[in-house]
Design a protein around this motif. Structure first.
Motif, PDB file in Angstrom:
ATOM      1  N   MET A  88       0.836  -1.209   0.000  1.00  0.00           N
ATOM      2  CA  MET A  88       0.000   0.000   0.000  1.00  0.00           C
ATOM      3  C   MET A  88       0.865   1.251   0.000  1.00  0.00           C
ATOM      4  SD  MET A  88      -3.351  -0.671   0.075  1.00  0.00           S
ATOM      5  CE  MET A  88      -4.187   0.604   1.005  1.00  0.00           C
ATOM      6  N   ARG A  89       1.946   1.236   0.792  1.00  0.00           N
ATOM      7  CA  ARG A  89       2.838   2.405   0.868  1.00  0.00           C
ATOM      8  C   ARG A  89       3.499   2.688  -0.480  1.00  0.00           C
ATOM      9  NH1 ARG A  89       7.942   3.505   1.102  1.00  0.00           N
ATOM     10  NH2 ARG A  89       8.554   1.300   1.093  1.00  0.00           N
ATOM     11  N   ILE A  90       4.036   1.626  -1.086  1.00  0.00           N
ATOM     12  CA  ILE A  90       4.725   1.783  -2.372  1.00  0.00           C
ATOM     13  C   ILE A  90       3.764   2.291  -3.448  1.00  0.00           C
ATOM     14  CG2 ILE A  90       5.842   0.518  -4.252  1.00  0.00           C
ATOM     15  CD1 ILE A  90       7.054  -1.329  -2.124  1.00  0.00           C
ATOM     16  N   THR A  91       2.576   1.715  -3.481  1.00  0.00           N
ATOM     17  CA  THR A  91       1.592   2.104  -4.495  1.00  0.00           C
ATOM     18  C   THR A  91       1.142   3.540  -4.297  1.00  0.00           C
ATOM     19  OG1 THR A  91       0.826  -0.182  -4.599  1.00  0.00           O
ATOM     20  CG2 THR A  91      -0.613   1.493  -5.552  1.00  0.00           C
ATOM     21  N   GLN A  92       0.937   3.959  -3.045  1.00  0.00           N
ATOM     22  CA  GLN A  92       0.522   5.336  -2.778  1.00  0.00           C
ATOM     23  C   GLN A  92       1.592   6.322  -3.237  1.00  0.00           C
ATOM     24  OE1 GLN A  92      -2.485   6.424  -1.629  1.00  0.00           O
ATOM     25  NE2 GLN A  92      -1.652   8.441  -2.113  1.00  0.00           N
ATOM     26  N   GLU A  93       2.863   5.970  -3.027  1.00  0.00           N
ATOM     27  CA  GLU A  93       3.955   6.841  -3.473  1.00  0.00           C
ATOM     28  C   GLU A  93       3.958   6.990  -4.989  1.00  0.00           C
ATOM     29  OE1 GLU A  93       7.522   5.158  -1.938  1.00  0.00           O
ATOM     30  OE2 GLU A  93       7.203   5.897   0.114  1.00  0.00           O
ATOM     31  N   PHE A 128      -4.279   4.860 -15.753  1.00  0.00           N
ATOM     32  CA  PHE A 128      -3.248   4.333 -14.860  1.00  0.00           C
ATOM     33  C   PHE A 128      -2.331   3.332 -15.567  1.00  0.00           C
ATOM     34  CE2 PHE A 128      -7.353   2.187 -13.767  1.00  0.00           C
ATOM     35  CZ  PHE A 128      -7.110   0.984 -14.420  1.00  0.00           C
ATOM     36  N   ARG A 129      -2.195   3.445 -16.873  1.00  0.00           N
ATOM     37  CA  ARG A 129      -1.363   2.489 -17.604  1.00  0.00           C
ATOM     38  C   ARG A 129       0.091   2.517 -17.157  1.00  0.00           C
ATOM     39  NH1 ARG A 129      -3.341   4.162 -23.568  1.00  0.00           N
ATOM     40  NH2 ARG A 129      -3.331   6.155 -22.476  1.00  0.00           N
ATOM     41  N   GLU A 130       0.648   3.708 -16.990  1.00  0.00           N
ATOM     42  CA  GLU A 130       2.042   3.816 -16.546  1.00  0.00           C
ATOM     43  C   GLU A 130       2.200   3.305 -15.118  1.00  0.00           C
ATOM     44  OE1 GLU A 130       4.705   4.592 -18.318  1.00  0.00           O
ATOM     45  OE2 GLU A 130       3.346   4.688 -20.047  1.00  0.00           O
ATOM     46  N   LEU A 131       1.185   3.546 -14.301  1.00  0.00           N
ATOM     47  CA  LEU A 131       1.216   3.073 -12.913  1.00  0.00           C
ATOM     48  C   LEU A 131       1.261   1.553 -12.868  1.00  0.00           C
ATOM     49  CD1 LEU A 131       0.954   3.527  -9.840  1.00  0.00           C
ATOM     50  CD2 LEU A 131      -1.530   3.531 -10.148  1.00  0.00           C
ATOM     51  N   VAL A 132       0.454   0.906 -13.696  1.00  0.00           N
ATOM     52  CA  VAL A 132       0.414  -0.555 -13.729  1.00  0.00           C
ATOM     53  C   VAL A 132       1.762  -1.124 -14.167  1.00  0.00           C
ATOM     54  CG1 VAL A 132      -0.595  -2.549 -14.886  1.00  0.00           C
ATOM     55  CG2 VAL A 132      -2.071  -0.707 -14.079  1.00  0.00           C
ATOM     56  N   LYS A 133       2.391  -0.479 -15.141  1.00  0.00           N
ATOM     57  CA  LYS A 133       3.704  -0.945 -15.611  1.00  0.00           C
ATOM     58  C   LYS A 133       4.724  -0.908 -14.480  1.00  0.00           C
ATOM     59  CE  LYS A 133       3.125   0.467 -20.451  1.00  0.00           C
ATOM     60  NZ  LYS A 133       3.615   1.375 -21.511  1.00  0.00           N
ATOM     61  N   GLU A 134       4.746   0.198 -13.729  1.00  0.00           N
ATOM     62  CA  GLU A 134       5.708   0.327 -12.630  1.00  0.00           C
ATOM     63  C   GLU A 134       5.416  -0.681 -11.519  1.00  0.00           C
ATOM     64  OE1 GLU A 134       6.838   4.002 -10.982  1.00  0.00           O
ATOM     65  OE2 GLU A 134       6.753   5.116 -12.874  1.00  0.00           O
ATOM     66  N   SER A 136       3.920  -3.585 -11.816  1.00  0.00           N
ATOM     67  CA  SER A 136       4.265  -4.936 -12.294  1.00  0.00           C
ATOM     68  C   SER A 136       5.751  -5.178 -12.176  1.00  0.00           C
ATOM     69  CB  SER A 136       3.825  -5.105 -13.756  1.00  0.00           C
ATOM     70  OG  SER A 136       2.423  -5.002 -13.877  1.00  0.00           O
ATOM     71  N   SER A 137       6.544  -4.148 -12.493  1.00  0.00           N
ATOM     72  CA  SER A 137       7.994  -4.253 -12.404  1.00  0.00           C
ATOM     73  C   SER A 137       8.455  -4.372 -10.945  1.00  0.00           C
ATOM     74  CB  SER A 137       8.639  -3.030 -13.052  1.00  0.00           C
ATOM     75  OG  SER A 137      10.028  -3.055 -12.906  1.00  0.00           O
ATOM     76  N   THR A 138       7.746  -3.672 -10.047  1.00  0.00           N
ATOM     77  CA  THR A 138       8.126  -3.669  -8.625  1.00  0.00           C
ATOM     78  C   THR A 138       7.774  -4.982  -7.935  1.00  0.00           C
ATOM     79  OG1 THR A 138       7.809  -1.269  -8.498  1.00  0.00           O
ATOM     80  CG2 THR A 138       7.819  -2.504  -6.417  1.00  0.00           C
ATOM     81  N   PHE A 139       6.545  -5.477  -8.156  1.00  0.00           N
ATOM     82  CA  PHE A 139       6.079  -6.663  -7.451  1.00  0.00           C
ATOM     83  C   PHE A 139       6.324  -7.972  -8.207  1.00  0.00           C
ATOM     84  CE2 PHE A 139       3.342  -3.207  -5.778  1.00  0.00           C
ATOM     85  CZ  PHE A 139       3.680  -3.310  -4.445  1.00  0.00           C
ATOM     86  N   LYS A 140       6.774  -7.849  -9.454  1.00  0.00           N
ATOM     87  CA  LYS A 140       7.100  -9.042 -10.262  1.00  0.00           C
ATOM     88  C   LYS A 140       5.914  -9.999 -10.392  1.00  0.00           C
ATOM     89  CE  LYS A 140      11.349  -7.540 -10.308  1.00  0.00           C
ATOM     90  NZ  LYS A 140      11.884  -6.851 -11.505  1.00  0.00           N
TER      91      LYS A 140
END
Length: 295
Positions: A88-93, A128-134, A136-140
């Protein structure tokens, strides 16, 4: 009749029916099980060990319970819950980084770790397309974002309702029920939005609990302002109590210039009982309710 086992995926959540397997005799209330869902295997807890239900009430197919959850399964569920605050913290940032107008509500990790679902609310459509890409890369893993309404938001977050108890939607109401302004009118409640609205700003869910009784009782009591016959003469109804089935009647003695008020049981009054409501009232959403009240 079909044999079923009732399970829930969240405490106080909706009960879903599954077909019991060979371990059905070991099911107890609170037993952890792994069930097959449209999204794959999921962890759930038994709330109805074994029962029978008419086949017509089941939405096919009736998916099976795969097995009783092991200690390893429960450990996996515990780890997923522990990962939630950091996710939640990472996504909010990242939401703030992309300056997106959306409010992050909650997130859920799939039991098998195949995806993470983030729930959010927003006043309008969000790119939120760019958000989803980031993410996906973060949480694998696969990322899914779901927009929810204000009532669903309160159901997830919970809170203390105006009555002082925990919100019904997050504690004892598996499904959100339709609530209308007509219910408040039927129960003789104040039409002040601040008094009949919950934390979500919508009509309080509890208005639906006793609506059936008030709707039926309303046909057996006189209307406020109507003239009725009483043991002490004719009078005008000024108030009704549908719980006690009593009416307060104003009786005027014009000769002596005296006005008295008496409470009478409904069965002692003579009046024309309404078989149907005075008019066909349409259900309205809260926006229409407030507009009507203010007008």
């Amino acid at each position: 009749m079909v044999k079923i086992t009732g399970v829930t995926f969240k405490a106080g959540g909706k009960v879903y029916y599954f077909a019991p397997n060979k371990d059905m005799n070991e099911y107890k209330r609170g037993t952890g099980v792994i069930v097959e869902t449209a999204n794959g295997a999921e962890y759930a807890e038994v709330v109805l060990p074994l029962g029978e239900i008419d086949e017509s009430k089941i939405i096919p197919p009736l998916r099976p319970i795969i097995r009783i959850a092991t200690d390893k399964d429960k450990e996996n569920v515990r780890r997923n819950k522990e990962r939630k605050p950091e996710a939640m913290r990472i996504t909010q940032e990242k939401i703030e980084k992309h300056k997106l107008e959306m409010k992050l509500i909650d997130c859920e990790f799939a039991f098998d770790g195949s995806k993470v679902v983030f729930f959010y609310s927003a006043p309008s459509r969000v790119d939120f397309r760019e958000l989803v890409k980031e993410l996906s890369s973060t949480f694998k893993t696969r990322i899914e974002l779901r927009q929810i309404g204000i009532r669903d938001e309160i159901k997830m977050l919970g809170g203390i309702a105006p009555c002082g108890r925990e919100c019904c939607c997050s504690s004892c109401m598996p499904d959100l029920k339709k609530v209308t302004i007509k219910m408040a009118k039927t129960q003789g409640l104040s039409l002040n939005p601040g008094k009949i609205s919950g934390l979500c700003g919508r009509l309080m869910c509890c208005l639906s609990y006793e609506n059936g009784y008030y709707a039926e009782a309303g046909k057996q009591v006189p209307k406020i302002g109507s003239e009725v016959g009483t043991p002490d003469g004719k009078g005008t109804v000024v108030n009704v109590n549908m719980l006690k089935m009593q009416a307060r009647v104003k009786i005027e003695d014009k000769q002596r210039d005296i006005v008295t008020y008496h409470d009478y049981p409904v069965e002692q009054l003579k009046f024309k009982r309404a078989a149907k409501p005075d008019r066909d009232e349409k259900d309205e959403d809260l926006g229409e309710e407030i507009k009507e009240i203010l007008d």
